[in-house]
Design an enzyme around this catalytic site. Structure first.
Site, mmCIF file in Angstrom:
data_model
loop_
_atom_site.group_PDB
_atom_site.id
_atom_site.type_symbol
_atom_site.label_atom_id
_atom_site.label_comp_id
_atom_site.label_asym_id
_atom_site.label_seq_id
_atom_site.Cartn_x
_atom_site.Cartn_y
_atom_site.Cartn_z
ATOM 1 N N SER A 22 21.574 58.918 32.785
ATOM 2 C CA SER A 22 22.037 57.585 33.207
ATOM 3 C C SER A 22 22.311 56.643 32.042
ATOM 4 C CB SER A 22 20.995 56.947 34.130
ATOM 5 O OG SER A 22 19.730 56.841 33.477
ATOM 6 N N ASN A 110 8.991 54.995 36.494
ATOM 7 C CA ASN A 110 9.220 54.397 37.812
ATOM 8 C C ASN A 110 8.967 52.895 37.805
ATOM 9 O OD1 ASN A 110 9.649 57.033 38.480
ATOM 10 N ND2 ASN A 110 7.947 57.220 39.924
ATOM 11 N N THR A 155 44.316 26.069 62.999
ATOM 12 C CA THR A 155 43.521 27.050 63.725
ATOM 13 C C THR A 155 44.501 28.117 64.212
ATOM 14 O OG1 THR A 155 43.722 25.912 65.867
ATOM 15 C CG2 THR A 155 41.824 25.329 64.489
ATOM 16 N N HIS A 156 44.098 29.361 64.172
ATOM 17 C CA HIS A 156 44.972 30.475 64.550
ATOM 18 C C HIS A 156 46.261 30.494 63.728
ATOM 19 C CE1 HIS A 156 42.377 30.916 68.096
ATOM 20 N NE2 HIS A 156 42.494 29.609 68.241
ATOM 21 N N SER A 277 58.001 39.704 38.580
ATOM 22 C CA SER A 277 58.417 41.001 39.102
ATOM 23 C C SER A 277 59.243 41.722 38.045
ATOM 24 C CB SER A 277 59.242 40.814 40.374
ATOM 25 O OG SER A 277 59.949 41.995 40.707
ATOM 26 N N LYS A 283 60.842 35.902 40.985
ATOM 27 C CA LYS A 283 59.508 35.970 41.585
ATOM 28 C C LYS A 283 58.434 35.352 40.685
ATOM 29 C CE LYS A 283 58.315 37.742 44.827
ATOM 30 N NZ LYS A 283 57.983 39.169 44.966
ATOM 31 N N ASN A 285 54.422 35.591 41.326
ATOM 32 C CA ASN A 285 53.447 36.149 42.258
ATOM 33 C C ASN A 285 52.029 35.612 42.008
ATOM 34 O OD1 ASN A 285 55.516 37.801 43.298
ATOM 35 N ND2 ASN A 285 55.143 39.324 41.700
ATOM 36 N N GLU A 290 45.448 37.174 44.673
ATOM 37 C CA GLU A 290 45.490 38.461 45.369
ATOM 38 C C GLU A 290 44.405 39.407 44.859
ATOM 39 O OE1 GLU A 290 49.509 39.764 44.921
ATOM 40 O OE2 GLU A 290 50.298 38.327 46.371
ATOM 41 N N TYR A 317 9.262 56.752 44.750
ATOM 42 C CA TYR A 317 10.510 56.831 43.990
ATOM 43 C C TYR A 317 11.229 58.141 44.284
ATOM 44 C CZ TYR A 317 13.912 56.815 40.252
ATOM 45 O OH TYR A 317 15.097 56.842 39.552
ATOM 46 N N GLN A 322 18.567 55.920 41.358
ATOM 47 C CA GLN A 322 19.381 55.734 40.159
ATOM 48 C C GLN A 322 20.767 55.213 40.514
ATOM 49 O OE1 GLN A 322 19.017 58.534 36.756
ATOM 50 N NE2 GLN A 322 21.157 59.031 37.193
ATOM 51 N N LYS A 325 22.193 51.155 40.111
ATOM 52 C CA LYS A 325 22.620 50.394 38.942
ATOM 53 C C LYS A 325 24.124 50.229 38.829
ATOM 54 C CE LYS A 325 18.468 51.898 36.721
ATOM 55 N NZ LYS A 325 18.169 52.679 37.948
#
Length: 457
Positions: A22, A110, A155-156, A277, A283, A285, A290, A317, A322, A325
């Site tokens: 690890s 441990n 809303t919506h 682009s 463009k 973007n 995003e 343990y 492991q 992490k």
């Protein structure tokens, strides 16, 4: 040299070693492992494993190693050690010889790894809280500069009622404040020291674990050795806090993407956080937003992965742990980066005040005001709701806004409507009427900004 080789007569297969080791990711815990080792060396003096002079020699060597690591942490990756614990111990032995071999007395990997990850999490929480405060500061600054910017609320994804851009900013401030408080709660729960729990049954040396906890900056020692080495609640809780916050950041990014679109054109994002682009030269973007939206799934995936990993593990343990992490490292790194990027997006944002105002005037967002007007004239709300619905249908058929209808047209739907209706249909009236705490009235928004500034100080 492996920490466990005496029981074995054959070397590990290289493929297993690569699969098992690890160090390639837990090298990030080097400083925490060194701090924990210094704390343990002091505890060993109290049980006569080290003399005071030996402890000072070990501590000095570990501090030298810590400085080397701080200057170039990636150099650890050039080593062939199994994990960061093996690496630190081997480097200590190189410096102080057999004295370094005594350090692990009464300690297990441990409780050692449980300690290291808790120390790392505590440090990360402080850093993440600072990042949240920075983004909140940017939201406050943007809100202050846009208190008079009226825009449609939705809303919506349909225009609903007018709000201010400042009110929108402060909505995300509130979400982030909850994120901040979740980190504070998580910190309080993880602030217990597992060192001295041994492999699972506790250390055989009568160290003062409460003093050890204080030496390492914890509030107290853990209460059960079996739980201490198998507990990963703090990992799951931090991943949960990260996931919830990333949902908030994703919604924030989505709003800005919509507001930045050619169809809405409410605002323009800076060149510093957008890209072009390769084919279409016109463009621009909203890539920063995003990516924030996209990375939310990655963080949520880390939470799901950890929950599924832990759900079937028996005490205490298991090597499965492991897997905690890489997920927590990546998730918190990603969360931090997204918090920073979300703040950067606001730095040079340009809000198109006239565009947002014109949009707020459309979509009959003042229909509720007309209903409230009728209620004030004695019409029951349900009847008012129906009357206004009919008026809206009529206005749509005439391609007019409600405030553009004549009084005689209004009277087709209710005789109680008179000339005083126009004052309540204005955007300013719509905002000013929402004067209860938390509402969108300019007074309340100004108060919210002032409270937020005081809070983050």
């Amino acid at each position: 040299m492996a920490l466990w080789g005496g029981r074995f007569t054959q070397a590990a297969d290289q493929r297993f070693k690569t699969f098992n080791d690890s160090l390639r990711f837990d090298y990030r815990l080097a400083q925490q492992d060194i701090d924990g080792s210094i704390g343990w060396s002091k505890a060993l003096v109290s049980v006569n494993v080290f003399t005071a002079a030996e402890q000072k020699q070990v501590e000095a060597a570990l501090l030298e190693l810590k400085e080397v690591v701080a200057n170039n942490p990636e150099m650890i990756l050039q080593d062939d050690a199994e994990d960061i614990h093996s690496w630190v111990e081997s480097k200590l032995i190189e410096k102080v010889g057999d004295l370094g071999k005594k350090l692990h007395t009464g300690r297990s990997r441990n409780d050692q790894v449980a300690l290291d990850i808790k120390l790392w999490c505590k440090q990360e929480i402080t850093s993440l809280q600072q990042a949240i405060r920075h983004l909140q500061s940017q939201l406050i600054f943007t809100a202050e500069n846009n208190q008079n910017t009226v825009m449609p609320g939705y809303t919506h994804l349909q225009r609903a009622q007018p709000i201010s851009f400042a009110h929108w900013c402060m909505a995300y401030f509130e979400m982030l404040e909850r994120d901040y408080s979740r980190l504070a709660d998580a910190y309080r729960r993880l602030d217990t020291c597992p060192l001295g729990s041994g492999a699972l049954a506790g250390t055989a040396y009568a160290v003062d674990r409460e003093q050890l906890a204080k030496d390492l900056g914890f509030t107290r020692a853990t209460r059960n050795s079996l739980d201490s080495v198998s507990d990963r609640d703090h990992i799951m809780e931090l991943l949960s806090a990260a996931s919830i916050s990333m949902v908030h950041l994703s919604r924030y990014a989505e709003d800005l993407i919509i507001f930045n679109s050619g169809e809405a054109n409410f605002l323009e994002l800076s060149d510093r956080v957008t890209s072009g682009s390769s084919l279409m030269p016109q463009k621009k973007n909203p890539d920063a937003c995003e990516l924030i939206r996209g990375k939310a799934g990655r963080v949520i995936g880390s939470l799901n992965g950890m929950l599924v990993t832990v759900k079937g593990l028996p005490l205490a343990y298991n090597k499965d742990m492991q897997e905690d992490k890489e997920g927590i490292f990546d998730a918190l790194d990603t969360w931090h980066a997204c918090l920073d990027m979300a703040a950067l997006v606001l730095e040079d944002i340009k809000v198109h005040h006239e565009k947002t105002r014109n949009a707020a005037l459309k979509g009959y967002s003042n229909a509720t005001e007309l209903a409230d007007y009728l209620v004030a004239k004695g019409v029951p709300f349900r009847d008012s709701h129906h009357i206004v619905g009919e008026a809206v249908v009529y206005a749509i058929s005439k391609a007019k806004a409600l405030e553009e209808l004549r009084v005689d047209e209004f009277k087709r739907f209710s005789d109680v409507i008179s000339e005083d209706v126009y004052a309540i249909l204005s955007l300013e009236s719509c905002l000013n009427k929402r004067c209860a705490k938390g509402g969108v009235s300019p007074q309340r928004v100004a108060e919210a900004i002032a409270e937020a500034k005081a809070l983050i100080k």
